[in-house]
Design a protein around this motif. Sequence first.
Motif, PDB file in Angstrom:
ATOM      1  N   UNK A 130       0.809  -1.216   0.000  1.00 29.63           N
ATOM      2  CA  UNK A 130       0.000   0.000   0.000  1.00 29.63           C
ATOM      3  C   UNK A 130       0.843   1.268   0.000  1.00 29.63           C
ATOM      4  N   UNK A 131       2.031   1.215   0.563  1.00 30.06           N
ATOM      5  CA  UNK A 131       2.895   2.393   0.648  1.00 30.06           C
ATOM      6  C   UNK A 131       4.305   1.979   0.249  1.00 30.06           C
ATOM      7  N   UNK A 132       4.571   1.856  -1.055  1.00 32.80           N
ATOM      8  CA  UNK A 132       5.850   1.319  -1.518  1.00 32.80           C
ATOM      9  C   UNK A 132       7.030   2.225  -1.205  1.00 32.80           C
ATOM     10  N   UNK A 133       8.185   1.606  -1.045  1.00 31.30           N
ATOM     11  CA  UNK A 133       9.413   2.355  -0.819  1.00 31.30           C
ATOM     12  C   UNK A 133       9.837   3.050  -2.107  1.00 31.30           C
ATOM     13  N   UNK A 134      10.830   3.899  -2.018  1.00 34.56           N
ATOM     14  CA  UNK A 134      11.365   4.591  -3.187  1.00 34.56           C
ATOM     15  C   UNK A 134      11.825   3.586  -4.237  1.00 34.56           C
ATOM     16  N   UNK A 135      12.529   2.556  -3.801  1.00 28.16           N
ATOM     17  CA  UNK A 135      13.028   1.543  -4.728  1.00 28.16           C
ATOM     18  C   UNK A 135      11.875   0.754  -5.351  1.00 28.16           C
ATOM     19  N   UNK A 136      10.871   0.403  -4.547  1.00 28.88           N
ATOM     20  CA  UNK A 136       9.726  -0.338  -5.071  1.00 28.88           C
ATOM     21  C   UNK A 136       8.964   0.477  -6.108  1.00 28.88           C
ATOM     22  N   UNK A 137       8.865   1.773  -5.904  1.00 28.62           N
ATOM     23  CA  UNK A 137       8.199   2.630  -6.883  1.00 28.62           C
ATOM     24  C   UNK A 137       8.999   2.671  -8.185  1.00 28.62           C
ATOM     25  N   UNK A 138      10.309   2.821  -8.043  1.00 31.16           N
ATOM     26  CA  UNK A 138      11.160   2.873  -9.235  1.00 31.16           C
ATOM     27  C   UNK A 138      11.080   1.575 -10.019  1.00 31.16           C
ATOM     28  N   UNK A 139      11.112   0.452  -9.326  1.00 28.78           N
ATOM     29  CA  UNK A 139      11.042  -0.840  -9.998  1.00 28.78           C
ATOM     30  C   UNK A 139       9.690  -1.040 -10.675  1.00 28.78           C
ATOM     31  N   UNK A 140       8.625  -0.565 -10.045  1.00 27.50           N
ATOM     32  CA  UNK A 140       7.293  -0.710 -10.624  1.00 27.50           C
ATOM     33  C   UNK A 140       7.149   0.080 -11.913  1.00 27.50           C
ATOM     34  N   UNK A 141       7.767   1.252 -11.970  1.00 25.55           N
ATOM     35  CA  UNK A 141       7.599   2.147 -13.110  1.00 25.55           C
ATOM     36  C   UNK A 141       8.679   1.989 -14.170  1.00 25.55           C
ATOM     37  N   UNK A 142       9.632   1.103 -13.932  1.00 22.31           N
ATOM     38  CA  UNK A 142      10.786   0.991 -14.829  1.00 22.31           C
ATOM     39  C   UNK A 142      10.389   0.692 -16.267  1.00 22.31           C
ATOM     40  N   UNK A 143       9.316  -0.052 -16.472  1.00 20.21           N
ATOM     41  CA  UNK A 143       8.916  -0.418 -17.824  1.00 20.21           C
ATOM     42  C   UNK A 143       7.991   0.572 -18.500  1.00 20.21           C
ATOM     43  N   UNK A 144       7.711   1.701 -17.860  1.00 18.25           N
ATOM     44  CA  UNK A 144       6.754   2.666 -18.405  1.00 18.25           C
ATOM     45  C   UNK A 144       7.407   3.898 -19.021  1.00 18.25           C
ATOM     46  N   UNK A 145       8.714   3.866 -19.194  1.00 21.63           N
ATOM     47  CA  UNK A 145       9.400   4.990 -19.811  1.00 21.63           C
ATOM     48  C   UNK A 145       9.981   5.960 -18.804  1.00 21.63           C
ATOM     49  N   UNK A 146      10.662   6.965 -19.319  1.00 23.13           N
ATOM     50  CA  UNK A 146      11.361   7.931 -18.484  1.00 23.13           C
ATOM     51  C   UNK A 146      10.451   9.079 -18.071  1.00 23.13           C
ATOM     52  N   UNK A 147      10.960   9.879 -17.145  1.00 25.70           N
ATOM     53  CA  UNK A 147      10.275  11.102 -16.752  1.00 25.70           C
ATOM     54  C   UNK A 147       9.438  11.016 -15.505  1.00 25.70           C
ATOM     55  N   UNK A 148       9.341   9.851 -14.878  1.00 26.76           N
ATOM     56  CA  UNK A 148       8.558   9.726 -13.651  1.00 26.76           C
ATOM     57  C   UNK A 148       9.287  10.390 -12.488  1.00 26.76           C
ATOM     58  N   UNK A 149       8.526  11.029 -11.616  1.00 30.31           N
ATOM     59  CA  UNK A 149       9.082  11.724 -10.453  1.00 30.31           C
ATOM     60  C   UNK A 149       8.278  11.356  -9.207  1.00 30.31           C
ATOM     61  N   UNK A 150       8.964  11.248  -8.102  1.00 25.59           N
ATOM     62  CA  UNK A 150       8.289  11.121  -6.813  1.00 25.59           C
ATOM     63  C   UNK A 150       7.747  12.502  -6.427  1.00 25.59           C
ATOM     64  N   UNK A 151       6.656  12.514  -5.674  1.00 27.50           N
ATOM     65  CA  UNK A 151       6.198  13.777  -5.092  1.00 27.50           C
ATOM     66  C   UNK A 151       7.202  14.229  -4.033  1.00 27.50           C
TER      67      UNK A 151
END
Length: 253
Positions: free
Chosen positions: A227-248
Amino acid sequence: MRLGIVAPVAALGGALVAVVVLQVMPAASPGPQASQTSVAPTAAVGGQVPEPDGPDLQAGGVTPGYGSTRSGPAGVPLGFAHSPDGAVAAATAWLATVEGSGVLDGRRQHDVLAAIGDPGFVAGASSRLADRAAALGLDASGRPGSGYVMATAWASRGAYRVASYGTAAARIEVWHLYQLEVVAPGAQPGPGRWRRATIALRWDAGASDWRITADFQFADGPDPQVANPSRLERAESLAGLGAGWRLYADAQE
């Protein structure tokens, strides 16, 4: 989604950082750029440099709940900056507004939607929200027969991307945890689900604000399984969706 010195979004905008529920009770009155810290490689062992721990995401300059300069009907946040961060702040705030439980109240729904979007958006969102209310068995004020409605978009637990930006228009993607259900008395809400929203905006110079041009487009996932992923878990989840993603900017590890 913090831009200058501004006050936290109140009322409907508060769904960004806090759960908003509608209980069966007497009707209530309606009411910086964070820097990325890179990790230098450790000293080589046996002539080899160790592999990095994994992908990472930079933190952007947008904090959910901030960025507006005034309020509209039922406290909907308005007045966002004419900048990429301002577009993200507007998209995040209005995603939480439209997907929250408060806007299911038919007595104020149209005024709230019209305050933030063009007629095409108002028509599309109104139709979708009417279908949602019917599926949940809600009355005209957005209340269930028993229990309460859980409807919350947790943007700060996810990430965002500026898919496109120009002085006249922007497209923002928000990856977020979403909860929508009627919770029975004494029961606990379910785990929610992960999805991505694409929000199309145009700049309205006369109003000095962004406007939503069409109803949101949604896609499921990716699901980090927490429910509340770590920074690394977020990065790994979004890795296949392209560049430009940012954490709030207020993202917690």
